[in-house]
Design a protein around this motif. Sequence first.
Motif, PDB file in Angstrom:
ATOM      1  N   LEU A  21       0.838  -1.204   0.000  1.00  0.00           N
ATOM      2  CA  LEU A  21       0.000   0.000   0.000  1.00  0.00           C
ATOM      3  C   LEU A  21       0.867   1.246   0.000  1.00  0.00           C
ATOM      4  CD1 LEU A  21      -1.434   0.632   3.585  1.00  0.00           C
ATOM      5  CD2 LEU A  21       0.278  -1.124   3.129  1.00  0.00           C
ATOM      6  N   GLU A  22       0.212   2.377  -0.226  1.00  0.00           N
ATOM      7  CA  GLU A  22       0.794   3.703  -0.052  1.00  0.00           C
ATOM      8  C   GLU A  22       2.010   3.983  -0.946  1.00  0.00           C
ATOM      9  OE1 GLU A  22      -0.810   3.833   4.546  1.00  0.00           O
ATOM     10  OE2 GLU A  22       1.310   3.420   4.181  1.00  0.00           O
ATOM     11  N   PRO A  23       1.831   3.921  -2.267  1.00  0.00           N
ATOM     12  CA  PRO A  23       2.937   4.210  -3.187  1.00  0.00           C
ATOM     13  C   PRO A  23       3.323   5.684  -3.171  1.00  0.00           C
ATOM     14  CG  PRO A  23       0.883   3.999  -4.400  1.00  0.00           C
ATOM     15  CD  PRO A  23       0.577   3.604  -2.983  1.00  0.00           C
ATOM     16  N   ALA A  24       4.611   5.941  -3.376  1.00  0.00           N
ATOM     17  CA  ALA A  24       5.122   7.317  -3.437  1.00  0.00           C
ATOM     18  C   ALA A  24       6.300   7.364  -4.400  1.00  0.00           C
ATOM     19  CB  ALA A  24       5.542   7.801  -2.058  1.00  0.00           C
ATOM     20  N   PHE A  25       6.194   8.181  -5.437  1.00  0.00           N
ATOM     21  CA  PHE A  25       7.268   8.305  -6.428  1.00  0.00           C
ATOM     22  C   PHE A  25       8.418   9.149  -5.885  1.00  0.00           C
ATOM     23  CE2 PHE A  25       3.832   7.266  -9.395  1.00  0.00           C
ATOM     24  CZ  PHE A  25       4.482   6.443 -10.313  1.00  0.00           C
ATOM     25  N   SER A  26       9.617   8.801  -6.310  1.00  0.00           N
ATOM     26  CA  SER A  26      10.758   9.699  -6.114  1.00  0.00           C
ATOM     27  C   SER A  26      10.579  10.884  -7.050  1.00  0.00           C
ATOM     28  CB  SER A  26      12.066   8.964  -6.414  1.00  0.00           C
ATOM     29  OG  SER A  26      12.088   8.546  -7.780  1.00  0.00           O
ATOM     30  N   PRO A  27      11.276  12.007  -6.803  1.00  0.00           N
ATOM     31  CA  PRO A  27      11.097  13.201  -7.646  1.00  0.00           C
ATOM     32  C   PRO A  27      11.315  12.963  -9.137  1.00  0.00           C
ATOM     33  CG  PRO A  27      12.245  13.783  -5.644  1.00  0.00           C
ATOM     34  CD  PRO A  27      12.136  12.279  -5.640  1.00  0.00           C
ATOM     35  N   ASP A  28      12.226  12.032  -9.501  1.00  0.00           N
ATOM     36  CA  ASP A  28      12.471  11.782 -10.926  1.00  0.00           C
ATOM     37  C   ASP A  28      11.561  10.698 -11.500  1.00  0.00           C
ATOM     38  OD1 ASP A  28      13.504   9.417  -9.916  1.00  0.00           O
ATOM     39  OD2 ASP A  28      15.575   9.821 -10.505  1.00  0.00           O
ATOM     40  N   GLY A  29      10.745  10.077 -10.662  1.00  0.00           N
ATOM     41  CA  GLY A  29       9.796   9.071 -11.129  1.00  0.00           C
ATOM     42  C   GLY A  29      10.389   7.698 -11.389  1.00  0.00           C
ATOM     43  N   ASN A  30      11.690   7.539 -11.151  1.00  0.00           N
ATOM     44  CA  ASN A  30      12.343   6.263 -11.456  1.00  0.00           C
ATOM     45  C   ASN A  30      12.412   5.310 -10.267  1.00  0.00           C
ATOM     46  OD1 ASN A  30      12.832   6.819 -14.179  1.00  0.00           O
ATOM     47  ND2 ASN A  30      14.650   8.019 -13.656  1.00  0.00           N
ATOM     48  N   LYS A  31      11.938   5.753  -9.127  1.00  0.00           N
ATOM     49  CA  LYS A  31      11.895   4.904  -7.942  1.00  0.00           C
ATOM     50  C   LYS A  31      10.526   5.067  -7.307  1.00  0.00           C
ATOM     51  CE  LYS A  31      15.613   4.449  -5.420  1.00  0.00           C
ATOM     52  NZ  LYS A  31      16.708   4.692  -4.423  1.00  0.00           N
ATOM     53  N   LEU A  32       9.974   3.993  -6.813  1.00  0.00           N
ATOM     54  CA  LEU A  32       8.666   4.023  -6.163  1.00  0.00           C
ATOM     55  C   LEU A  32       8.789   3.386  -4.788  1.00  0.00           C
ATOM     56  CD1 LEU A  32       5.527   4.662  -6.926  1.00  0.00           C
ATOM     57  CD2 LEU A  32       5.373   2.164  -6.858  1.00  0.00           C
ATOM     58  N   PHE A  33       8.468   4.166  -3.767  1.00  0.00           N
ATOM     59  CA  PHE A  33       8.467   3.671  -2.398  1.00  0.00           C
ATOM     60  C   PHE A  33       7.054   3.209  -2.036  1.00  0.00           C
ATOM     61  CE2 PHE A  33      11.918   6.637  -2.802  1.00  0.00           C
ATOM     62  CZ  PHE A  33      12.938   6.145  -1.990  1.00  0.00           C
ATOM     63  N   PHE A  34       6.956   2.237  -1.136  1.00  0.00           N
ATOM     64  CA  PHE A  34       5.649   1.783  -0.666  1.00  0.00           C
ATOM     65  C   PHE A  34       5.829   1.030   0.646  1.00  0.00           C
ATOM     66  CE2 PHE A  34       7.400  -1.563  -3.276  1.00  0.00           C
ATOM     67  CZ  PHE A  34       6.990  -2.767  -2.714  1.00  0.00           C
ATOM     68  N   SER A  35       4.729   0.782   1.329  1.00  0.00           N
ATOM     69  CA  SER A  35       4.754   0.007   2.566  1.00  0.00           C
ATOM     70  C   SER A  35       4.251  -1.396   2.281  1.00  0.00           C
ATOM     71  CB  SER A  35       3.881   0.684   3.629  1.00  0.00           C
ATOM     72  OG  SER A  35       3.908  -0.040   4.847  1.00  0.00           O
ATOM     73  N   SER A  36       4.866  -2.399   2.931  1.00  0.00           N
ATOM     74  CA  SER A  36       4.482  -3.788   2.672  1.00  0.00           C
ATOM     75  C   SER A  36       4.829  -4.666   3.867  1.00  0.00           C
ATOM     76  CB  SER A  36       5.214  -4.315   1.430  1.00  0.00           C
ATOM     77  OG  SER A  36       4.908  -5.682   1.207  1.00  0.00           O
ATOM     78  N   ASN A  37       4.016  -5.720   4.042  1.00  0.00           N
ATOM     79  CA  ASN A  37       4.333  -6.717   5.072  1.00  0.00           C
ATOM     80  C   ASN A  37       4.943  -7.975   4.460  1.00  0.00           C
ATOM     81  OD1 ASN A  37       2.138  -7.958   3.861  1.00  0.00           O
ATOM     82  ND2 ASN A  37       0.994  -8.291   5.759  1.00  0.00           N
ATOM     83  N   ARG A  38       5.452  -7.874   3.241  1.00  0.00           N
ATOM     84  CA  ARG A  38       6.080  -9.008   2.569  1.00  0.00           C
ATOM     85  C   ARG A  38       7.325  -9.452   3.344  1.00  0.00           C
ATOM     86  NH1 ARG A  38       7.110  -8.002  -3.077  1.00  0.00           N
ATOM     87  NH2 ARG A  38       5.163  -6.818  -3.014  1.00  0.00           N
ATOM     88  N   PRO A  39       7.677 -10.728   3.250  1.00  0.00           N
ATOM     89  CA  PRO A  39       8.862 -11.212   3.971  1.00  0.00           C
ATOM     90  C   PRO A  39      10.141 -10.631   3.386  1.00  0.00           C
ATOM     91  CG  PRO A  39       8.001 -12.904   2.511  1.00  0.00           C
ATOM     92  CD  PRO A  39       6.992 -11.792   2.507  1.00  0.00           C
ATOM     93  N   THR A  40      11.143 -10.507   4.230  1.00  0.00           N
ATOM     94  CA  THR A  40      12.411  -9.953   3.770  1.00  0.00           C
ATOM     95  C   THR A  40      13.329 -11.017   3.186  1.00  0.00           C
ATOM     96  OG1 THR A  40      13.247 -10.156   6.031  1.00  0.00           O
ATOM     97  CG2 THR A  40      12.388  -8.016   5.346  1.00  0.00           C
ATOM     98  N   GLU A  41      13.134 -12.267   3.593  1.00  0.00           N
ATOM     99  CA  GLU A  41      13.992 -13.321   3.062  1.00  0.00           C
ATOM    100  C   GLU A  41      13.303 -14.672   3.185  1.00  0.00           C
ATOM    101  OE1 GLU A  41      16.794 -14.211   6.880  1.00  0.00           O
ATOM    102  OE2 GLU A  41      17.302 -12.443   5.687  1.00  0.00           O
ATOM    103  N   GLY A  42      13.753 -15.634   2.414  1.00  0.00           N
ATOM    104  CA  GLY A  42      13.196 -16.983   2.450  1.00  0.00           C
ATOM    105  C   GLY A  42      14.298 -17.994   2.227  1.00  0.00           C
ATOM    106  N   ASP A  43      13.926 -19.246   2.079  1.00  0.00           N
ATOM    107  CA  ASP A  43      14.912 -20.279   1.786  1.00  0.00           C
ATOM    108  C   ASP A  43      14.263 -21.310   0.866  1.00  0.00           C
ATOM    109  OD1 ASP A  43      13.366 -22.060   3.422  1.00  0.00           O
ATOM    110  OD2 ASP A  43      14.410 -21.266   5.179  1.00  0.00           O
ATOM    111  N   SER A  44      14.989 -22.373   0.536  1.00  0.00           N
ATOM    112  CA  SER A  44      14.482 -23.350  -0.429  1.00  0.00           C
ATOM    113  C   SER A  44      13.239 -24.072   0.077  1.00  0.00           C
ATOM    114  CB  SER A  44      15.583 -24.371  -0.757  1.00  0.00           C
ATOM    115  OG  SER A  44      16.020 -25.025   0.430  1.00  0.00           O
ATOM    116  N   GLN A  45      13.129 -24.252   1.399  1.00  0.00           N
ATOM    117  CA  GLN A  45      11.956 -24.905   1.957  1.00  0.00           C
ATOM    118  C   GLN A  45      10.780 -23.935   2.102  1.00  0.00           C
ATOM    119  OE1 GLN A  45      15.142 -25.725   3.306  1.00  0.00           O
ATOM    120  NE2 GLN A  45      14.964 -27.496   1.948  1.00  0.00           N
ATOM    121  N   ASN A  46      11.088 -22.669   2.267  1.00  0.00           N
ATOM    122  CA  ASN A  46      10.061 -21.648   2.480  1.00  0.00           C
ATOM    123  C   ASN A  46      10.442 -20.422   1.658  1.00  0.00           C
ATOM    124  OD1 ASN A  46       7.899 -20.216   3.507  1.00  0.00           O
ATOM    125  ND2 ASN A  46       8.981 -19.577   5.343  1.00  0.00           N
TER     126      ASN A  46
END
Length: 302
Positions: A74-99
Amino acid sequence: DLSAPPKEPALFAEDIISTSMYERDMAISPKGDEILYTVMVPYSNFQTIVCSKKKGNNWSKPEVVSFSGKFSDLEPAFSPDGNKLFFSSNRPTEGDSQNPVGKIKDFDIWYVERVNGSWSAPKNLGAPVNTDADEYYPSVASNGNLYYTAQYKGGIGREDIYLVKWEGSNYSTPQPLDTMVNSAFYEFNAFVSPDEKFILFSSQGRKDEKGRGDLYISVKDADNNWQKAKNLSAINSERLDYCPFVSVDKKAFFFTSESHSLKRSFDKPVLLSDLRQTAGQVRNGTGNIYWVDFNFLQEYFK
């Protein structure tokens, strides 16, 4: 047409972007050719970022963006040049082969970069911005300074707006904005102007609040200090009003509102089909995106 916002607050792109679903928070690309916003599923609170592209004077059918749709984003926000987009997320930061997808965690600030016209894989912004607590609603100034919402121990209120300054290669230690903006209550979802001269945000719990959360504005004085925030009384309703955004050209002001046109009683008994139709209308109490000419706010800059 983004160049001709209405003189009074009105639904934005009704039946395309503002629909019977729950739409909230938005960002327009610096070129004005893309709108990214969040669609939320009430009660489950699953959220995903969608995109609508400009087609003449109209907007295309929204589609889920390439990097979203799996976890709550949620909550997208463009950088001033439009080439980067920030947002908030509860996605995991890392995983492994089993998960391989890891596990859902707290909300962090993430970003994607535009590479050959497409968005890259999301990257976690990392410390000092992200912590074991939730971080929400990024807003980026022209100099790279980042404003966001967090509920940290030792903060000013129950939820505060924080600033991290961009120091060329890293961010400074997060600091809450002072009590001209933050209070003992809830402050959240801040949009800062690119030059950092004004900030629009929401607050819940203040004495002058109209409803379940109101929009406020604070403007910097000649000494670069925030002035006491003012309630945007001409905008706010008895429902939640939040998620402010101002177009790059400062012509249009956007916000999300849960205001509705539902009746509490009827002159005569209604049919179930009537209630189904009522529940399916646009202003049915779920969030909608509104817009108005930015000049509508000029009285709050005095």
